[in-house]
Design a protein around this motif. Structure first.
Motif, short mmCIF file in Angstrom:
data_model
loop_
_atom_site.label_atom_id
_atom_site.label_comp_id
_atom_site.label_asym_id
_atom_site.label_seq_id
_atom_site.Cartn_x
_atom_site.Cartn_y
_atom_site.Cartn_z
N TYR A 1 -1.32 21.14 5.05
CA TYR A 1 -0.92 20.88 3.67
C TYR A 1 -0.72 19.38 3.47
N TYR A 2 -1.26 18.90 2.36
CA TYR A 2 -1.18 17.48 2.00
C TYR A 2 -0.65 17.35 0.57
N GLN B 1 0.85 -1.20 0.00
CA GLN B 1 0.00 0.00 0.00
C GLN B 1 0.88 1.24 0.00
N VAL B 2 0.59 2.14 -0.92
CA VAL B 2 1.39 3.36 -1.02
C VAL B 2 1.04 4.29 0.14
N GLN B 3 2.06 4.89 0.71
CA GLN B 3 1.87 5.86 1.78
C GLN B 3 2.55 7.17 1.42
N LEU B 4 1.97 8.26 1.88
CA LEU B 4 2.52 9.59 1.67
C LEU B 4 2.79 10.22 3.03
N VAL B 5 3.99 10.77 3.20
CA VAL B 5 4.36 11.39 4.47
C VAL B 5 4.82 12.81 4.19
N GLU B 6 4.05 13.76 4.71
CA GLU B 6 4.38 15.17 4.53
C GLU B 6 5.18 15.68 5.73
N SER B 7 6.06 16.63 5.48
CA SER B 7 6.85 17.22 6.56
C SER B 7 7.30 18.61 6.15
N GLY B 8 7.83 19.36 7.13
CA GLY B 8 8.40 20.67 6.83
C GLY B 8 7.56 21.85 7.26
N GLY B 9 6.35 21.59 7.77
CA GLY B 9 5.52 22.69 8.21
C GLY B 9 6.03 23.32 9.49
N GLY B 10 5.35 24.38 9.90
CA GLY B 10 5.75 25.05 11.13
C GLY B 10 5.09 26.39 11.26
N LEU B 11 5.57 27.15 12.24
CA LEU B 11 5.07 28.50 12.49
C LEU B 11 6.06 29.50 11.93
N VAL B 12 5.56 30.42 11.13
CA VAL B 12 6.44 31.41 10.50
C VAL B 12 5.72 32.74 10.45
#
Length: 114
Positions: free
Chosen positions: A93-94, A1-12
């Motif tokens: 964000y996705y 099963q394909v999985q997507l992992v998002e990263s890099g967000g934050g408070l700016v």
């Protein structure tokens, strides 16, 4: 099963920059059009940037000139460089294929303060 992992967000702060990453568990990045979507509180999820398998990019009017989508097929990763951020960019964000046929990941929260 394909999985997507998002990263890099934050408070700016407004005017700042962030770079989001989306790592796929399979080699879907190289063969599919990929997109970055976002969902703000109380709003529907919207597509903000896309990139085809031929590296053709499109952007929503609200982010055009400020966001840049890119892909690294060897790393099965899609990126979103976000510059000149505004408070209205605040959202989760996705990433996903276009059309979105992979199960949605957990997303990454982007919060832009004024």
């Amino acid at each position: 099963q394909v999985q997507l992992v998002e990263s890099g967000g934050g408070l700016v702060q407004a005017g700042g920059s962030l770079r989001l990453s989306c790592a796929a568990s399979g080699s879907i990045v190289s063969i599919n059009a990929m997109g970055w979507y976002r969902q703000a509180p109380g709003k529907r999820r919207e597509l903000v940037a896309s990139i085809t398998s031929r590296f053709i990019t499109t952007y929503a009017d609200s982010v055009k000139g400020r966001f840049t989508i890119s892909r690294d097929n060897a790393k099965n990763t899609v990126y979103l460089q976000m510059n000149s951020l505004k408070p209205e960019d605040t959202a989760v964000y996705y990433c996903n294929t276009i059309p979105s046929w992979v199960s949605w990941g957990q997303g990454t929260q982007v919060t832009v303060s004024s």
